[in-house]
Motif scaffolding. Structure first.
Motif, mmCIF file in Angstrom:
data_model
loop_
_atom_site.group_PDB
_atom_site.id
_atom_site.type_symbol
_atom_site.label_atom_id
_atom_site.label_comp_id
_atom_site.label_asym_id
_atom_site.label_seq_id
_atom_site.Cartn_x
_atom_site.Cartn_y
_atom_site.Cartn_z
ATOM 1 N N LEU A 139 0.874 -1.155 -0.421
ATOM 2 C CA LEU A 139 0.079 0.077 0.219
ATOM 3 C C LEU A 139 1.037 1.183 0.083
ATOM 4 O O LEU A 139 0.523 2.619 -1.101
ATOM 5 N N GLU A 140 2.072 1.441 0.227
ATOM 6 C CA GLU A 140 2.284 2.211 0.729
ATOM 7 C C GLU A 140 3.552 2.379 -0.846
ATOM 8 O O GLU A 140 4.311 3.347 -0.974
ATOM 9 N N GLU A 141 4.191 1.602 -1.042
ATOM 10 C CA GLU A 141 5.222 1.448 -2.097
ATOM 11 C C GLU A 141 4.469 2.027 -3.569
ATOM 12 O O GLU A 141 5.212 2.191 -4.471
ATOM 13 N N VAL A 142 3.459 1.043 -3.755
ATOM 14 C CA VAL A 142 2.396 2.036 -5.438
ATOM 15 C C VAL A 142 2.412 3.192 -4.828
ATOM 16 O O VAL A 142 1.757 3.648 -6.176
ATOM 17 N N LYS A 143 2.890 3.764 -3.882
ATOM 18 C CA LYS A 143 2.056 5.018 -3.907
ATOM 19 C C LYS A 143 3.413 5.536 -4.407
ATOM 20 O O LYS A 143 3.490 6.754 -4.670
ATOM 21 N N THR A 144 4.663 5.103 -4.695
ATOM 22 C CA THR A 144 5.679 5.289 -5.617
ATOM 23 C C THR A 144 5.870 5.343 -7.122
ATOM 24 O O THR A 144 7.280 5.673 -7.622
ATOM 25 N N LEU A 145 5.274 4.682 -7.621
ATOM 26 C CA LEU A 145 4.645 3.819 -8.788
ATOM 27 C C LEU A 145 5.276 5.148 -9.478
ATOM 28 O O LEU A 145 4.943 5.205 -10.778
ATOM 29 N N GLY A 146 4.338 6.389 -9.271
ATOM 30 C CA GLY A 146 3.662 7.020 -10.023
ATOM 31 C C GLY A 146 3.056 6.596 -11.240
ATOM 32 O O GLY A 146 1.538 6.027 -10.827
ATOM 33 N N ILE A 270 -1.782 -9.182 -7.088
ATOM 34 C CA ILE A 270 -1.688 -8.833 -7.726
ATOM 35 C C ILE A 270 -0.343 -7.795 -8.519
ATOM 36 O O ILE A 270 0.019 -7.490 -7.249
ATOM 37 N N GLU A 271 -0.235 -7.843 -9.801
ATOM 38 C CA GLU A 271 0.882 -6.914 -10.433
ATOM 39 C C GLU A 271 0.112 -5.194 -10.502
ATOM 40 O O GLU A 271 -0.798 -5.059 -11.196
ATOM 41 N N VAL A 272 0.850 -4.288 -10.114
ATOM 42 C CA VAL A 272 0.811 -3.295 -10.722
ATOM 43 C C VAL A 272 1.943 -2.694 -11.128
ATOM 44 O O VAL A 272 3.367 -2.655 -10.189
ATOM 45 N N TYR A 273 1.853 -1.864 -12.810
ATOM 46 C CA TYR A 273 3.326 -1.581 -13.451
ATOM 47 C C TYR A 273 2.646 0.157 -13.197
ATOM 48 O O TYR A 273 1.825 0.594 -13.680
ATOM 49 N N GLY A 274 4.393 0.492 -13.188
ATOM 50 C CA GLY A 274 4.212 2.115 -13.279
ATOM 51 C C GLY A 274 5.133 1.746 -15.004
ATOM 52 O O GLY A 274 5.883 1.591 -15.033
ATOM 53 N N GLU A 275 5.939 2.909 -15.407
ATOM 54 C CA GLU A 275 6.590 3.347 -16.213
ATOM 55 C C GLU A 275 7.390 2.245 -15.695
ATOM 56 O O GLU A 275 8.748 1.596 -16.736
ATOM 57 N N ASN A 276 8.373 3.297 -15.000
ATOM 58 C CA ASN A 276 9.975 2.516 -13.794
ATOM 59 C C ASN A 276 10.325 1.265 -13.600
ATOM 60 O O ASN A 276 10.927 0.978 -12.516
ATOM 61 N N LYS A 277 8.846 1.411 -12.688
ATOM 62 C CA LYS A 277 8.773 0.575 -11.321
ATOM 63 C C LYS A 277 7.581 -0.273 -11.466
ATOM 64 O O LYS A 277 6.285 0.550 -11.806
ATOM 65 N N SER A 278 7.911 -1.670 -10.702
ATOM 66 C CA SER A 278 6.188 -2.522 -10.689
ATOM 67 C C SER A 278 6.228 -3.045 -9.181
ATOM 68 O O SER A 278 7.607 -3.386 -8.793
ATOM 69 N N ILE A 279 5.352 -3.636 -9.205
ATOM 70 C CA ILE A 279 4.925 -3.957 -7.894
ATOM 71 C C ILE A 279 4.129 -5.122 -7.624
ATOM 72 O O ILE A 279 3.395 -5.462 -8.957
ATOM 73 N N LEU A 280 4.482 -6.297 -6.785
ATOM 74 C CA LEU A 280 3.819 -8.155 -7.002
ATOM 75 C C LEU A 280 3.453 -8.376 -5.373
ATOM 76 O O LEU A 280 4.863 -8.400 -5.255
ATOM 77 N N VAL A 281 2.413 -8.373 -5.947
ATOM 78 C CA VAL A 281 1.850 -9.531 -3.879
ATOM 79 C C VAL A 281 1.074 -10.394 -4.628
ATOM 80 O O VAL A 281 0.387 -11.075 -5.105
ATOM 81 N N GLN A 282 1.980 -11.578 -3.509
ATOM 82 C CA GLN A 282 1.972 -13.372 -3.882
ATOM 83 C C GLN A 282 1.521 -13.694 -3.237
ATOM 84 O O GLN A 282 2.054 -14.008 -1.725
ATOM 85 N N TYR A 283 0.155 -14.623 -3.243
ATOM 86 C CA TYR A 283 -0.714 -15.184 -1.862
ATOM 87 C C TYR A 283 0.188 -16.809 -1.927
ATOM 88 O O TYR A 283 0.226 -16.731 -2.699
ATOM 89 N N ASP A 284 -0.265 -17.624 -0.753
ATOM 90 C CA ASP A 284 0.079 -18.871 -1.082
ATOM 91 C C ASP A 284 -1.218 -19.005 0.083
ATOM 92 O O ASP A 284 -2.307 -17.907 0.184
#
Length: 358
Positions: A139-146, A270-284
């Motif tokens: 939730l914090e990292e997604v704010k840094t994606l642009g 769930i994977e969210v893409y910015g231009e230069n950065k992406s984040i992926l939350v992987q559940y088990d």
């Protein structure tokens, strides 16, 4: 400072109660005391009562609420009865933790909200994926994606029994009254018609899986990137067991894909893409405790492409969730997973079902 120990009653002693909530509540004995159990299976009720040393056992939730001194109830039975149980508890000013799906129809949501507003208690919906430490960091990292340019949500899993039979026994007995089985069937049919209208059975199957499995995915998506504007397209096949959809957002789209097969694996992310950065939350799978949710971060800076996997800790998402619920009850705070929050999922589910019918 003395910690308030909350007296809880459990309604529904099936798989999720046995695998998750009862063991965690027992482990959090400084926060919770299990004082009453309720289930329509007499043999299951006796078995779980003996296992957890609970003396107050009830076949009827109304009797449990009338005869027990409770601070909160955990509504863990079939979704067709969640509204009845939640409203009954609220009328006695008893706090409610209700597993997802909270209910089937928007009308039920409004009934629960009305009952909550007339009481001094709160209702929290059990969306444990939104309490996983890695998700909270996302939730914090997604704010840094642009600006977000794309996202995808996936939940393709095998049968729960593949995991449960290898990790912990689940008690089941064939002593549920015939009239109870018939009542649930009739309730389900009525609620499905109220939710999405008169449709073929496979469409009810598709909607049922949205409620049961995909409420996790859609709820987590909403908190991470917000509500979609609409659904551009959607389809369902294999009796509604598999589905996909394209969600429209301002400036980007999201691909959603889900299904249930017979493979012994759990692929939810769930994977969210910015231009230069992406984040992926992987559940088990949640049915094997302490398997961590992870956060994968990929970023390009100049000539460097960096990837890292973050596991903040091994704390189980359900444990974090129930610690949070203790705060809700003991301090009277408003949970983030409210009935109003859950209603947003039903709105999206209806958009998906409408798009499938086009």
């Amino acid at each position: 400072m003395k910690v308030t120990k909350i007296k809880v009653g459990i309604i529904g002693l099936g798989e999720v109660a046995q695998m998750v909530h009862l063991p965690i509540l027992e482990s959090l004995s400084e926060l919770y005391e299990i004082v009453a159990l309720c289930d329509i299976s007499p043999k299951l009720l006796a078995k779980i009562g003996e296992k957890y040393r609970v003396e107050h056992l009830f076949l009827n939730m109304s009797d449990m609420l009338e005869q027990s001194e409770l601070d909160a109830v955990f509504v863990l039975n079939n979704m067709e009865y969640h509204t009845d149980c939640t409203v009954a508890a609220l009328k006695r000013n008893v706090h409610v933790f209700v597993e997802k799906p909270m209910c089937v129809t928007p009308a039920e949501v409004h009934e629960i909200i009305q009952a909550r507003d007339a009481s001094s208690a709160q209702v929290m919906v059990g969306y444990m994926r939104r309490f996983a430490p890695a998700y909270l960091q996302a939730l914090e990292e997604v704010k840094t994606l642009g600006p977000i340019i794309y996202a995808r949500v996936r939940d393709i899993i095998g049968p729960n029994q593949f995991f449960t039979r290898q990790s912990s026994p689940i008690y089941r007995f064939n002593d549920i009254p015939v009239e109870a089985v018939q009542d649930r069937k009739e309730r389900n049919a009525r609620l499905m018609r109220e939710a999405i209208g008169e449709l073929p059975d496979d469409m009810y199957g598709a909607y049922g899986l949205l409620l049961g499995l995909n409420s996790h995915d859609i709820s987590a998506m909403r908190e991470l990137i917000g509500m979609p504007i609409g659904v551009r397209a959607a389809s369902a096949w294999l009796g509604g067991r598999f589905k996909n959809a394209i969600f429209e957002y301002e400036g980007f789209n999201v691909t959603f894909e889900t299904g249930m097969d017979q493979q012994g694996r759990f692929d939810a992310h769930i994977e969210v893409y910015g231009e230069n950065k992406s984040i992926l939350v992987q559940y088990d799978t949640p049915y094997i405790r302490q398997l961590p949710t992870t956060l994968q971060i990929s970023e390009t800076i100049g000539d460097s492409f960096d990837q890292s996997t973050v596991r903040p800790n091994y704390k189980d998402a359900y444990v974090v969730e129930l610690e949070y619920f203790h705060e809700v009850v003991s301090k009277g705070t408003l949970p983030k997973t409210t009935p109003e929050d859950y209603l947003q999922d039903l709105i999206i589910f209806r958009m998906i079902m409408d798009a499938i019918q086009k």
